[in-house]
Design a protein around this motif. Structure first.
Motif, PDB file in Angstrom:
ATOM      1  N   TYR A 162      -5.447   5.101 -48.787  1.00  0.00           N
ATOM      2  CA  TYR A 162      -4.962   5.715 -47.376  1.00  0.00           C
ATOM      3  C   TYR A 162      -6.782   6.093 -47.200  1.00  0.00           C
ATOM      4  N   LEU A 163      -7.208   6.313 -48.741  1.00  0.00           N
ATOM      5  CA  LEU A 163      -8.597   6.634 -48.064  1.00  0.00           C
ATOM      6  C   LEU A 163      -9.733   5.595 -47.130  1.00  0.00           C
ATOM      7  N   ALA A 164      -9.238   4.017 -47.350  1.00  0.00           N
ATOM      8  CA  ALA A 164     -10.060   3.706 -46.698  1.00  0.00           C
ATOM      9  C   ALA A 164      -9.258   3.454 -45.753  1.00  0.00           C
ATOM     10  N   LEU A 165      -8.059   3.902 -45.374  1.00  0.00           N
ATOM     11  CA  LEU A 165      -7.941   3.390 -44.092  1.00  0.00           C
ATOM     12  C   LEU A 165      -7.651   4.880 -42.409  1.00  0.00           C
ATOM     13  N   ILE A 166      -7.964   6.021 -43.481  1.00  0.00           N
ATOM     14  CA  ILE A 166      -8.356   7.082 -42.888  1.00  0.00           C
ATOM     15  C   ILE A 166     -10.175   7.177 -42.459  1.00  0.00           C
ATOM     16  N   VAL A 167     -10.929   6.860 -43.047  1.00  0.00           N
ATOM     17  CA  VAL A 167     -12.079   6.298 -42.502  1.00  0.00           C
ATOM     18  C   VAL A 167     -12.353   4.776 -41.924  1.00  0.00           C
ATOM     19  N   ASN A 168     -10.820   4.078 -41.897  1.00  0.00           N
ATOM     20  CA  ASN A 168     -11.231   2.850 -40.374  1.00  0.00           C
ATOM     21  C   ASN A 168     -11.031   3.498 -39.422  1.00  0.00           C
ATOM     22  N   ALA A 169      -9.844   4.579 -39.698  1.00  0.00           N
ATOM     23  CA  ALA A 169      -9.445   5.476 -38.029  1.00  0.00           C
ATOM     24  C   ALA A 169     -11.178   6.752 -37.820  1.00  0.00           C
ATOM     25  N   ILE A 170     -11.508   7.148 -38.282  1.00  0.00           N
ATOM     26  CA  ILE A 170     -12.316   8.032 -38.235  1.00  0.00           C
ATOM     27  C   ILE A 170     -13.746   7.075 -37.746  1.00  0.00           C
ATOM     28  N   THR A 171     -13.746   5.729 -38.555  1.00  0.00           N
ATOM     29  CA  THR A 171     -15.296   5.124 -37.754  1.00  0.00           C
ATOM     30  C   THR A 171     -14.464   5.047 -35.982  1.00  0.00           C
ATOM     31  N   LEU A 172     -13.614   3.791 -35.703  1.00  0.00           N
ATOM     32  CA  LEU A 172     -13.130   3.745 -34.342  1.00  0.00           C
ATOM     33  C   LEU A 172     -13.443   4.725 -33.471  1.00  0.00           C
ATOM     34  N   LYS A 186      -6.414  -4.392 -60.882  1.00  0.00           N
ATOM     35  CA  LYS A 186      -5.965  -4.340 -62.512  1.00  0.00           C
ATOM     36  C   LYS A 186      -4.943  -3.518 -62.885  1.00  0.00           C
ATOM     37  N   SER A 187      -4.071  -3.790 -63.789  1.00  0.00           N
ATOM     38  CA  SER A 187      -2.244  -3.361 -63.971  1.00  0.00           C
ATOM     39  C   SER A 187      -3.392  -1.253 -63.779  1.00  0.00           C
ATOM     40  N   GLU A 188      -4.086  -0.824 -64.969  1.00  0.00           N
ATOM     41  CA  GLU A 188      -4.598   0.307 -65.598  1.00  0.00           C
ATOM     42  C   GLU A 188      -5.544   0.626 -64.008  1.00  0.00           C
ATOM     43  N   ASP A 189      -5.236   0.182 -62.619  1.00  0.00           N
ATOM     44  CA  ASP A 189      -5.472   0.400 -61.802  1.00  0.00           C
ATOM     45  C   ASP A 189      -4.855   0.594 -60.462  1.00  0.00           C
ATOM     46  N   LYS A 190      -3.938   0.338 -61.267  1.00  0.00           N
ATOM     47  CA  LYS A 190      -2.432   0.492 -60.007  1.00  0.00           C
ATOM     48  C   LYS A 190      -2.232   2.235 -59.388  1.00  0.00           C
ATOM     49  N   PRO A 191      -2.282   3.105 -60.265  1.00  0.00           N
ATOM     50  CA  PRO A 191      -2.542   4.376 -60.409  1.00  0.00           C
ATOM     51  C   PRO A 191      -3.129   4.909 -59.216  1.00  0.00           C
ATOM     52  N   LYS A 192      -4.467   4.864 -59.077  1.00  0.00           N
ATOM     53  CA  LYS A 192      -4.735   5.180 -58.617  1.00  0.00           C
ATOM     54  C   LYS A 192      -4.769   3.490 -56.500  1.00  0.00           C
ATOM     55  N   LEU A 193      -4.668   2.854 -57.083  1.00  0.00           N
ATOM     56  CA  LEU A 193      -4.476   2.119 -55.716  1.00  0.00           C
ATOM     57  C   LEU A 193      -4.093   2.713 -54.655  1.00  0.00           C
ATOM     58  N   SER A 194      -2.701   3.625 -54.156  1.00  0.00           N
ATOM     59  CA  SER A 194      -2.343   4.309 -53.194  1.00  0.00           C
ATOM     60  C   SER A 194      -3.756   5.443 -52.815  1.00  0.00           C
ATOM     61  N   LYS A 195      -3.833   5.654 -53.711  1.00  0.00           N
ATOM     62  CA  LYS A 195      -5.119   7.264 -52.824  1.00  0.00           C
ATOM     63  C   LYS A 195      -6.217   6.481 -52.032  1.00  0.00           C
ATOM     64  N   HIS A 196      -6.859   4.993 -52.717  1.00  0.00           N
ATOM     65  CA  HIS A 196      -7.919   4.592 -52.481  1.00  0.00           C
ATOM     66  C   HIS A 196      -7.592   3.580 -51.178  1.00  0.00           C
ATOM     67  N   SER A 242     -10.136  -1.386 -52.072  1.00  0.00           N
ATOM     68  CA  SER A 242      -9.530  -0.958 -50.958  1.00  0.00           C
ATOM     69  C   SER A 242     -10.533  -1.375 -50.236  1.00  0.00           C
ATOM     70  N   MET A 243     -11.883  -1.133 -51.034  1.00  0.00           N
ATOM     71  CA  MET A 243     -13.024  -1.681 -50.086  1.00  0.00           C
ATOM     72  C   MET A 243     -12.549  -3.133 -48.799  1.00  0.00           C
ATOM     73  N   LEU A 244     -12.330  -3.875 -49.714  1.00  0.00           N
ATOM     74  CA  LEU A 244     -11.793  -5.185 -49.108  1.00  0.00           C
ATOM     75  C   LEU A 244     -10.801  -4.674 -47.489  1.00  0.00           C
ATOM     76  N   PHE A 245     -10.197  -3.985 -48.290  1.00  0.00           N
ATOM     77  CA  PHE A 245      -9.138  -3.526 -47.320  1.00  0.00           C
ATOM     78  C   PHE A 245      -9.097  -3.150 -45.819  1.00  0.00           C
ATOM     79  N   LEU A 246     -10.154  -1.322 -46.630  1.00  0.00           N
ATOM     80  CA  LEU A 246     -11.957  -1.217 -45.181  1.00  0.00           C
ATOM     81  C   LEU A 246     -12.803  -2.348 -44.458  1.00  0.00           C
ATOM     82  N   PHE A 247     -12.778  -2.742 -44.541  1.00  0.00           N
ATOM     83  CA  PHE A 247     -13.790  -4.120 -44.646  1.00  0.00           C
ATOM     84  C   PHE A 247     -12.304  -4.902 -43.340  1.00  0.00           C
TER      85      PHE A 247
END
Length: 371
Positions: A221-231, A209-219, A13-18
Motif C-alpha cells: 500500500y505504501l508503494a502505491l501511495i508513493v507512486n500516486a504522489i510521484t505521478l 519470505k514467509s516471515e515477511d508475509k504479515p508486513k507485505l500489505s503495509k509495504h 514492494s520496491m519492485l512493485f513501485l518500480f
C-alpha cells in the motif's frame, strides 16, 4: 526464477513501485494533461483509488493462499479448463505488454537522444538485457532495484527541485475549465495504464519470505501511495512550468530537464536524466518478463522455465518491431486500446477468480458453523 528464491516484503514492494512508476512517469503526464487539462491530478487521484481497490483484492488472494500464484489459485477454485480459457488471453496480452514497453523505449530514444539509431537496434539491445535479467531471477532483480531505485527517484526529485524557479502556480487555474467529463475520461485512461496492470503482480507474490508475509500489505500500500504522489507531483510540475503546452509535449519530465539552467554550472543534463528514466522502463520490462515466464511455466506445467526465456524474448522483439510502427498509432494504443484490453485480459479474469474464491471461502466458513 527458481521456486526456492525468496525476497523480503520491502524488496517486493520496491519492485512493485518500480513496476508502477517505471514507464508511467515518462508516458502518463503528457496525454493525461492533454485530456484533463489542469484537472489531471484529480484524474490521478481517482485512478490510484481504483488501483488501491485492485491491490486489496490481490492481497486478499495472497492471504488466502500465500504460496500459490494467480494461475495456481485459479486452478484450485475453477479447475484446469476454465483456467486455460481465462489466462491464455492474459498471457497473450503480457507478450504485447512487454513489446509495447520496449517499443516506447525505442520511440523515446529516437525522439530525444539517439535520433539516427534504428529502433530495431535499440529494441534488440534491450531485449537481450531484459532476458538475461529475468534469467538471473527475482532475488538478483530485487538487489539491483535497491541501487537503481535511488538513482531513478533521485533524478526525478532533482528535476522537480532544479526547475522550481520556473514554476508558475497560476497555471494550475482553473482546475476544471471543461467540467468533470474530461477528468473522468483521463481517469479511465490512467487507470488502464498503469493501475489495472498491477493485477499481474499476483503471479510473483508467493516469492515473499514467509516471515515477511504479515508486513507485505503495509509495504505494498505504501508503494502505491508513493507512486500516486510521484505521478501527481510530476503532472503538477509539468503544468506549472509548461502551462498550456504541457499536454502537447511528449515525455514531460524529460522536457522539464531540458529547461534546467543553474548559474552556467548545471545545464544540458537532460541526457543524464533521460538515461535515469530509462532504468524505470528496463525494470518494468524485466519484471514483466519474469512474470510472463512464470505464467507460462504454471500454465504449461514446465519443470525448467529457463529454457523458454530467450524464445519468449525473441517473440516479444518481433512484436515490438512489427506492431504500431507509427507514433500516432502508438498514442492511440495507449489512450484508447490499452485501457480496454487491460480490463478485459487482466482485471476481468482476476475479478472472476477473486469472486469465486471469496464466495467459496465464506461458504466453507458458514458450513463449519454449528447449527
Amino acid at each position: 526464477m527458481r521456486k526456492q528464491e525468496r525476497v523480503s516484503s520491502l524488496q517486493m514492494s520496491m519492485l512493485f513501485l518500480f513496476f508502477m512508476t517505471g514507464s508511467s512517469i515518462v508516458i502518463v503526464p503528457a496525454p493525461l494533461t492533454n485530456i484533463a487539462g489542469n484537472g489531471a491530478w484529480i484524474s490521478l487521484l481517482i485512478a490510484s483509488t481504483m488501483g488501491m481497490i485492485l491491490l486489496s483484492g490481490i492481497l486478499y488472494l495472497n492471504r488466502r493462499a500465500p504460496d500459490l500464484s494467480l494461475v495456481e489459485q485459479s486452478r484450485s477454485v475453477l479447475g484446469n479448463i476454465p483456467t486455460l480459457l481465462l489466462l491464455i488471453p492474459f498471457t497473450c496480452v503480457l507478450f504485447w505488454n512487454i513489446a509495447g514497453i520496449v517499443l516506447e523505449i525505442g520511440t523515446f530514444f529516437k525522439s530525444t537522444m539517439l535520433k539516427e539509431t534504428p529502433t530495431y537496434a535499440v529494441n534488440s539491445m534491450f531485449f537481450v538485457t531484459i532476458a538475461l535479467t529475468a534469467l538471473a531471477g527475482i532475488e538478483v532483480i530485487a538487489r539491483m532495484a535497491t541501487l537503481f531505485f535511488t538513482l531513478m527517484f533521485g533524478c526525478i526529485v532533482l528535476v522537480w527541485v532544479l526547475v522550481a524557479g520556473l514554476y508558475h502556480p497560476e497555471y494550475l487555474l482553473p482546475v476544471m475549465p471543461d467540467g468533470i467529463r474530461p477528468i473522468l475520461n483521463a481517469a479511465y485512461v490512467v487507470y488502464g495504464f498503469p493501475y489495472s496492470e498491477l493485477v499481474v503482480f499476483s503471479i510473483i507474490l508467493p516469492f515473499v519470505k514467509s516471515e515477511d508475509k504479515p508486513k507485505l500489505s503495509k509495504h505494498m500500500y505504501l508503494a502505491l501511495i508513493v507512486n500516486a504522489i510521484t505521478l501527481i507531483v510530476s503532472v503538477l510540475s509539468s503544468i506549472m512550468v509548461l502551462g498550456p503546452l504541457s499536454g502537447d509535449l511528449k515525455y514531460s519530465l524529460y522536457q522539464l530537464a531540458r529547461l534546467i539552467y543553474f548559474q552556467e554550472i548545471i545545464e544540458r543534463i537532460e541526457s543524464v536524466i533521460g538515461f535515469a528514466l530509462i532504468i524505470g522502463f528496463y525494470f518494468k520490462a524485466s519484471i514483466l518478463m519474469l512474470i510472463l515466464i512464470k505464467t507460462l511455466k504454471d500454465l504449461l506445467g514446465l519443470k525448467n522455465e529457463r529454457l523458454i526465456a530467450l524464445p519468449v524474448a525473441f517473440i516479444c522483439l518481433l512484436l515490438s518491431v512489427t506492431t504500431y510502427t507509427k507514433e500516432a498509432e502508438l498514442e492511440e494504443l495507449v489512450n484508447l486500446t490499452w485501457p480496454l484490453l487491460n480490463n478485459l485480459a487482466y482485471a476481468l479474469p482476476f475479478l472472476l477468480i477473486l469472486g469465486v474464491t471469496f464466495i467459496r471461502f465464506h461458504l466453507k466458513r458458514g458450513n463449519k458453523q454449528p447449527l
